[in-house]
Scaffold this active site. Structure first.
Site, PDB file in Angstrom:
ATOM      1  CG  ASP A  53      -0.249   0.082   2.544  1.00 46.60           C
ATOM      2  OD1 ASP A  53       0.746  -0.652   2.728  1.00 46.60           O
ATOM      3  OD2 ASP A  53      -0.669   0.874   3.405  1.00 46.60           O
ATOM      4  CD  GLU A  84       4.277   0.463   6.970  1.00 39.95           C
ATOM      5  OE1 GLU A  84       5.113   0.711   7.844  1.00 39.95           O
ATOM      6  OE2 GLU A  84       3.892   1.330   6.158  1.00 39.95           O
TER       7      GLU A  84
HETATM    8 ZN   LIG Z   1       6.769   1.882   4.028  1.00 45.18          ZN
END
Ligand SMILES: [Zn+2]
Length: 424
Positions: free
Chosen positions: A89, A184
């Protein structure tokens, strides 16, 4: 190895240029997992790619976690499985749609003006890492979006290293586990990571900055909610009765020093106290304060500062009350990693074998690695060649990405060599 370097360098760069075209922005407002469907598009394609280059046990679970194995080649018994992890992401802070990567071949040291936004200019005079990348192939975005080097550089490096190991069965190594994760950037990348299924002794996230960097400690973090209770009555009839919780909270915040203890006045290994959300009404005002320090003792000291500032504010407002609620956010992963010194020692050795200087760093934040470490998987962070994270001015260097690939390959070797027992 110079002959293969050139070919591999193309491989890692080509992959990177392919991955950044996927819009994989995560979304903290979403309650689904992964937080956005669009991350699944890349994750599915990564699973397909891993199968096609010959990895074993390739899986994609319902939450978007891709796992796979480079089977061991060692003849020794007892070589532990180690893992490499990157997130797909990109940050919700900046658009990641229609990324137009631009390759600046053999960067000549000039200022780089990004075509879609003339105000976005990368200047080597302001960016020592860029100045040091003279002669390398640099990739930037076009000025309208982030690049997504964070962390598609890490993804491209891990896939390329896996491909290299599969293509060179003469390199002795244990089982190499690979994982690509969603979300994340919104702090949920470790939430549904199945450490047991991953089955590695330790792992390395490839999600760091310039060449040679290794991060094996992160902040320890708590969030303190300080709730002031006042007393509200109609302001026309309030004399001697109203207690305004907003004013108590204002006195509380005014006690924070302007020149120290804050994110804007500290760096390196200093911690801070950071009031960052205020929910204000006369009757009740809650202030959320983030506490950050590399040492747990320092965290306690910062908590005492917050408590004394709250008491001081109360002393000035008769009739006000306060509740203080401390919640643990995450802990310095060094507490776990220090118990497994070989994890960092082997990484240092691999970085040196790749011809680089080891540059230990402390992360002024948390990472998925800090959570994973406490979930039983010691996970320091290695450089991936990411620069200017979450920004229009993000850039990567193909040379640096290749150096990260080399470090992964060396790590696989070093772990194998560290086991002395010959096979049966
Ligand atoms: Zn990162």
């Amino acid at each position: 190895m110079p002959a293969r370097l050139t070919m591999a360098q193309t491989a890692v760069l080509d992959r990177f240029l392919r991955y950044v075209r996927y819009d994989t922005q995560s979304d903290e407002r979403s309650h689904s997992s992964p937080s956005t469907e669009r991350q699944l598009v890349l994750l599915r394609d990564l699973a397909t790619e891993l199968r096609s280059i010959g990895l074993a046990d390739v899986s994609l679970d319902d939450h978007g976690y891709v796992m796979a194995t480079v089977p061991p080649t060692t003849k020794k018994s007892g070589v532990p499985a180690i893992g490499f992890i990157a997130h797909v992401d990109t940050s919700p802070e900046m658009s990641g749609a229609n990324v137009r990567p631009i390759v600046h071949r053999q960067y000549d040291g000039r200022d780089l003006m990004l075509p879609d936004d003339p105000a976005s200019v990368l200047r080597p005079a302001e960016d020592p890492a860029l100045a040091a990348a003279l002669g390398e192939d640099i990739v930037t975005a076009s000025g309208a979006t982030l690049l997504g080097g964070d962390d598609k550089a890490g993804v491209a490096e891990i896939v390329t290293a896996a491909e290299h190991l599969l293509g060179h069965p003469g390199i002795a190594h244990g089982a190499i586990r690979v994982a690509f994760t969603p979300d994340e950037e919104i702090g949920r990348g470790a939430d549904r990571f199945d450490v047991e299924r991953f089955g590695a002794r330790c792992a390395y996230t490839l999600d760091g900055g310039g060449r040679g960097e290794i991060e094996s400690e992160s902040f320890s973090a708590d969030a303190v909610t300080v709730t002031f209770h006042g007393f509200n009555v109609h302001p026309g009839y309030a004399r001697g009765r109203m207690v305004n919780a907003i004013k108590v909270a204002a006195d509380f915040i005014a006690a924070f020093p302007p020149d120290r203890l804050s994110p804007e006045t500290t760096d390196a290994r200093e911690g801070f106290v950071h009031p960052y959300v205020v929910d204000a009404a006369v009757d009740r005002t809650a202030v959320t304060v983030l506490l950050r320090d590399f040492e747990t003792a320092g965290l306690r000291e910062k908590q005492r500062f917050v408590e004394s500032a709250a008491r001081h504010a109360l002393s000035r407002h008769a009739g006000a009350r306060v509740d203080i609620h401390v919640e643990e956010s995450y802990r310095n992963m060094r507490e776990v990693i220090d118990r497994h010194p070989e994890v960092v020692a082997h990484a240092h050795e691999a970085i040196r074998r790749a011809g680089l200087e080891v540059r230990p760093r402390s992360i002024r934040g948390g990472t998925d690695g800090s959570r994973l470490s406490f979930m039983g998987l010691p996970t320091p962070n290695l450089f991936a060649g990411e620069h200017n994270f979450h920004s229009r001015l993000e850039w990567v260097s193909a040379t640096e990405m290749q150096q990260a690939v080399d470090v992964i390959v060396h790590l696989a070797r070093v772990w194998e060599e560290s086991v002395s027992s010959p096979g049966p």
